[in-house]
Design an enzyme around this catalytic site. Structure first.
Site: not given
Length: 189
Positions: A112-114
């Site tokens: 998730i995200c980075h």
């Protein structure tokens, strides 16, 4: 629901700078479903968590070192984000090898995200459809991924989401994919 993942073990690969909620919320969902989770890192002791990358948000105890971990010991892998966390992981050869081997095993890998930065470094983003935080979408495209702006994307064994706002759907997708997956031992019996 508490029995769904009773025999499953999930590795959570994280380092200092991990976005607290991106580790905590999926971990809680997995444990509520009966899975056992373990935080693996590049150093022992504790890792420092962050909130919105800027604010200190406590610590998590490290259960094991990534250098000592084996893909065969786990049924799934979680890669939470934060910018500092995956930036450290993608320069650690043991972390990168573990992620590559995990993706190649066919077992569920959730980022998730980075978190997908580590997928890029492991060379496993090419040809895959992924979601991520807006600031790394160019990196993913340059690595050969098809990037989409969706709350959660499941492409074979990869589960990806954009940001903490997607955590509910992301956590649900991880539990669902892991509940439907089998280990190599189960496939051969």
């Amino acid at each position: 629901m508490a029995e769904t993942l009773q025999s499953k073990r999930v590795a959570i690969l994280a380092a200092d700078g991990v976005e607290r909620v991106e580790l905590e919320q999926p971990r809680e969902a997995l444990e509520r479903a009966g899975a056992q989770t373990e935080v693996l890192s590049i150093h022992d002791g504790e890792i420092k968590a962050r909130k919105n990358d800027l604010d200190e948000a406590g610590t998590f105890t490290v259960d094991g070192l990534i250098a000592d971990a084996s893909v065969g010991d786990y049924d799934a892998l979680l890669l939470p984000g934060g910018t500092v966390n995956p930036d450290q992981l993608r320069v650690d050869k043991d972390a990168v090898s573990f992620v590559r081997d995990f993706v190649e095993s066919g077992k569920p890998v959730a980022a998730i995200c980075h978190g997908p930065w580590t997928l890029i470094e492991a060379g496993v983003a090419t040809g895959r459809t992924l979601a991520s935080f807006p600031s790394i979408r160019t990196d993913l495209r340059n690595a050969g991924a098809n990037v989409v702006d969706q709350e959660v994307v499941v492409d074979k064994n990869l589960i990806t989401s954009r940001s903490p706002e997607d955590l509910s759907a992301f956590s649900e997708a991880i539990v669902s994919q892991l509940a439907g997956s089998t280990t190599k031992e189960e496939e051969t019996s």
